[in-house]
Design a protein around this motif. Sequence first.
Motif, PDB file in Angstrom:
ATOM      1  N   UNK A 560      46.843 -22.268  36.643  1.00 27.31           N
ATOM      2  CA  UNK A 560      45.380 -22.198  37.299  1.00 27.31           C
ATOM      3  C   UNK A 560      45.341 -20.965  38.411  1.00 27.31           C
ATOM      4  N   UNK A 561      44.155 -21.059  39.230  1.00 26.16           N
ATOM      5  CA  UNK A 561      44.143 -19.733  40.073  1.00 26.16           C
ATOM      6  C   UNK A 561      44.981 -19.696  41.166  1.00 26.16           C
ATOM      7  N   UNK A 562      44.908 -18.592  41.978  1.00 27.16           N
ATOM      8  CA  UNK A 562      45.734 -18.406  43.246  1.00 27.16           C
ATOM      9  C   UNK A 562      45.090 -19.306  44.143  1.00 27.16           C
ATOM     10  N   UNK A 563      46.050 -19.865  44.838  1.00 28.96           N
ATOM     11  CA  UNK A 563      45.371 -20.845  45.647  1.00 28.96           C
ATOM     12  C   UNK A 563      44.982 -20.449  47.190  1.00 28.96           C
ATOM     13  N   UNK A 564      43.798 -20.947  47.438  1.00 25.98           N
ATOM     14  CA  UNK A 564      43.052 -20.590  48.193  1.00 25.98           C
ATOM     15  C   UNK A 564      43.626 -21.292  49.838  1.00 25.98           C
ATOM     16  N   UNK A 565      44.815 -21.091  49.967  1.00 25.73           N
ATOM     17  CA  UNK A 565      45.421 -21.777  51.279  1.00 25.73           C
ATOM     18  C   UNK A 565      45.145 -20.833  52.512  1.00 25.73           C
ATOM     19  N   UNK A 580      46.855 -17.514  36.639  1.00 26.81           N
ATOM     20  CA  UNK A 580      45.821 -16.501  36.223  1.00 26.81           C
ATOM     21  C   UNK A 580      44.810 -16.294  37.062  1.00 26.81           C
ATOM     22  N   UNK A 581      43.826 -15.505  36.560  1.00 24.39           N
ATOM     23  CA  UNK A 581      42.569 -15.030  37.304  1.00 24.39           C
ATOM     24  C   UNK A 581      42.942 -14.066  38.425  1.00 24.39           C
ATOM     25  N   UNK A 582      41.620 -13.905  39.013  1.00 18.60           N
ATOM     26  CA  UNK A 582      41.874 -12.686  40.003  1.00 18.60           C
ATOM     27  C   UNK A 582      42.529 -13.101  41.298  1.00 18.60           C
ATOM     28  N   UNK A 583      42.923 -12.201  42.183  1.00 25.84           N
ATOM     29  CA  UNK A 583      43.191 -12.423  43.440  1.00 25.84           C
ATOM     30  C   UNK A 583      42.052 -12.568  44.305  1.00 25.84           C
ATOM     31  N   UNK A 584      42.219 -13.424  45.461  1.00 22.22           N
ATOM     32  CA  UNK A 584      40.797 -13.739  46.145  1.00 22.22           C
ATOM     33  C   UNK A 584      40.628 -12.075  46.926  1.00 22.22           C
ATOM     34  N   UNK A 595      53.808 -11.035  55.101  1.00 22.47           N
ATOM     35  CA  UNK A 595      54.674  -9.817  55.183  1.00 22.47           C
ATOM     36  C   UNK A 595      55.320  -9.379  53.866  1.00 22.47           C
ATOM     37  N   UNK A 596      55.511 -10.577  52.958  1.00 15.87           N
ATOM     38  CA  UNK A 596      56.063 -10.366  51.811  1.00 15.87           C
ATOM     39  C   UNK A 596      55.483 -11.079  50.592  1.00 15.87           C
ATOM     40  N   UNK A 597      54.911 -10.244  49.760  1.00 17.08           N
ATOM     41  CA  UNK A 597      54.074 -11.124  48.825  1.00 17.08           C
ATOM     42  C   UNK A 597      54.646 -10.874  47.538  1.00 17.08           C
ATOM     43  N   UNK A 598      55.152 -11.795  46.679  1.00 17.97           N
ATOM     44  CA  UNK A 598      55.583 -11.743  45.272  1.00 17.97           C
ATOM     45  C   UNK A 598      54.984 -12.620  44.392  1.00 17.97           C
ATOM     46  N   UNK A 599      54.403 -11.929  43.446  1.00 20.98           N
ATOM     47  CA  UNK A 599      53.136 -12.602  42.470  1.00 20.98           C
ATOM     48  C   UNK A 599      53.985 -12.016  40.986  1.00 20.98           C
ATOM     49  N   UNK A 600      54.970 -11.293  40.986  1.00 18.59           N
ATOM     50  CA  UNK A 600      55.050 -10.924  39.521  1.00 18.59           C
ATOM     51  C   UNK A 600      55.360 -11.822  38.636  1.00 18.59           C
ATOM     52  N   UNK A 601      55.348 -11.650  37.292  1.00 18.62           N
ATOM     53  CA  UNK A 601      55.551 -12.437  36.074  1.00 18.62           C
ATOM     54  C   UNK A 601      54.674 -13.558  36.169  1.00 18.62           C
ATOM     55  N   UNK A 602      53.189 -13.271  36.221  1.00 13.77           N
ATOM     56  CA  UNK A 602      52.337 -14.191  36.191  1.00 13.77           C
ATOM     57  C   UNK A 602      51.300 -13.731  35.030  1.00 13.77           C
ATOM     58  N   UNK A 603      50.106 -14.122  34.882  1.00 13.50           N
ATOM     59  CA  UNK A 603      48.735 -13.754  34.181  1.00 13.50           C
ATOM     60  C   UNK A 603      47.748 -13.543  35.018  1.00 13.50           C
TER      61      UNK A 603
END
Length: 909
Positions: A560-565, A580-584, A595-603
Amino acid sequence: MDLKLKLRPSFFVFSFLVFTFLLNFVSASNPKCISTEREALLSFKQSLTDLSGRLSSWSGPDCCSWTGVLCDARTSQVVKIDLRNPNQIVNSDEYKKGCLRGKIHPSLTRLKFLSYLDLSSNDFNGLEIPEFIGHIVSLKYLNLSSSSFSGEIPAVLGNLTKLESLDLYAESFSDSGTFALRSSNLAWLSGLSSSLTHINMGYVNLSGVGEAWLESFSRVSKLKELHLFNCQIKNLPLSLSSSANLKLLEVLDLSENSLNSPIPNWLFGLTSLRKLFLRWDFLQGSIPSGFKNLKLLETLDLSNNLGLQGEIPSVLGDLPQLKYLDLSANELNGQINGFLDAFSRNKGNSLVFLDLSSNKLAGTLPESLGALRKLQILDLSSNSFTGSVPSSIGNMASLKKLDLSYNAMNGAIGEGLGKFEELVDLNLMANTWEGVLQKSHFLNLRSLKTFRLTTEPNRALVLNLPSSWIPPFRLDSIQIENCKIGPEFPMWLQVQTKLNSVTLRNTGIEDAIPESWFARISSDVTYLVLANNRIKGKLPQNLSFPKLNTIDLSSNSFQGSFPLWSTNATELRLYENNFSGPLPRNIDVLMPRMEKLYLFSNSFTGAIPSSLCEISGLQILSLRKNRFSGSFPNCWHRSFMSWGIDVSENNLSGQIPESLGALRSLSVLLLNQNALEGKIPDTLQNCSGLTNIDLGGNKLTGKLPPWLRNLFSLYMLRLQGNSFTGPIPDDLCSVENLHILDLSGNKFSGPIPKCISNLTAIARSKSFEVFQNLVFIVTRAREYQDLVYSINLSGNNMNGEIPGGILGLTNLRILNLSRNSIAGRIPEKISELGRLETLDLSRNKISGAIPQSLAAISSLQRLNLSYNKLEGSIPKLLKFQDQSIYIGNALLCGKPLPKKCPKDINSRL
């Protein structure tokens, strides 16, 4: 009969006496303030600053009713002033507001019967203790602790001959910083020798007193409590003079000094001692058996001395009154059987606190551990204990905290743990447990709030609990790692909805987690880690996590998409999933403190949102191995804290943003495997702290910028697979910290710089650990680890010879010069590269014989000399017997090639 005639004179006398008594009683119950003392108190008030208004009652005629003032019921004279800050949580807004400030007025000396004065936990901003306090000779109790006094303690305090309790504890919590209170001469204590029973001079600097400090205090003959916490005392006398007298001493605290000595024998003559604190004192040697003399000892704290060693003496187990024993953070070794056996013999032992953590204790835990039936806190963590948990541990029915973490316990966890109805905190982390935990292990843990259980990844530890079981506890914190509790997300976890910290790492959970569980924990959770499972499904959207600091859902199968938390989290790890999908676009609004955003190895797809630049505290951005497209945002002038950016292995196009040069703190820049074009922007020279640059696998052009020589911290430079041209500039040789140089697959021309030997880091560096830490932060350590101390110039148009200076790079592990036009010979002293693991000189024009010294490089694992102009016989000592290593050299002969050398032919004839 007339009643008046019957009343006798004695009746009137009696009535008068009753009336007088009642009048005196009422007066005694409501003392009236003496006007001169009222005026003295008002003068005292006027010199103070009272932001909280707690002196607002100090008005009107009756000072005996004012807050903090107590008068004698018979004489109406002020005997007590208690203005202690009522808000004791230091550094809180309430505490700061409650601090009285200003000055202390000498009008207090007019209170001739004042016996109690407490001005503690206020803020007098470095004011010296007024000398006139030493003239309030009626004082029996004086407390000036934590009120930010400074300077020398006035010797006139020795005039307070009635003083019984003196508290000058000097730790300061002032907004203006800390202040130093000191005493360079303790002679004034002699004036208090006949009255003083309690003294606290913690944080008072006594370094100027020298070795006489103990003698000075020992002459206060009635002393029962002596607190000298963190007084910068530099020595502990090993003996006392015959005139010293501390026989009545019940409490002694010498913690956090630099005593640097063994535990002295004179301590064991203080037979009235009930509490002894000697933590953080750098004590040395073993724990003496003389402690057996201290029969009244209730508390013994020898923790954090680091130098105490040897076994724990069994005499400590014989002390009948001992309730609190802390020996943590020392060098104690051996087993604890004898020590605990003594407690088992001492049937009336009353120990409630035992901390032996962070030592070198070993062996199995004995059954005698169960003799500590009154124990409430047991900490055996960070030792080398082995084996299983003894069954007798279930006898400690009062246990509230059990910590066995960070040992080598390799057995089963017994069912005795399930008997602790009062257990609140259970920590079984970092052992090598095996076996099965069942319902019986948890059945009676009604009070459990914190549960930590981890083992090594290859151990077989299973929580085999019924899927529908509802436990008797509701946890605040849970940490389970490398222990199988899946594949379902069990009911006993689903009902834990009051959690503030969750770690379920590598637990075999495969099912989707109910969205309702996330919603129920969202208001309280601060730490959420569900990493290294195979959790499926989608995350709920549009939740608010107001307290959440860390989110780690990495290495799962979330979709699914990036959680809009909406969250104040500072670290988010969603890598290695199927998002998957775009980042908000408003990611900066959803996660403003990231401070630290790790989103690697997704789609993830679409453009990288420019709103990331609005997150002012963003330090690490790792978007590697997704499907982001478009240009990399050119907006980084809005963020100044970023020091790690990894957007490699995407579909990014356009040029490298010039605004990256505004990130003066940038250390790691990984843009490789995209379709970026153009030149390296000159603005990057502003990032003088760059340590790792990887721009490989793009469409970059131009020459190497000359300012690279100014990047003194540069550890890795990878530009492979681009279209850079021109010669390799000599300036590159001045990058002193360079360990990895990969310029392969470009269009560089000209000879290899002769100054290559100036790359001194490759010659003698020992700092790979620094590099590894830097790169690991952006999750690329494993990829680059094999390239350490490497030079790769393959696939260019390099010519000339192999420079002799390259032999000075004695730590070189990888040398790849293949697919160029390099001529000349292989250096005869090639063996000086004694740590070389890979050597690839293939597809060049190298001639001459293969030097015999090549066989002396024992570390060499990969060799390729193919397609050159080498000649002569292959050295017999070479261990490489694959023909492909040597093919394409028409004049080479000998094994493993089929062509035999002439001398071999002649020897056969």
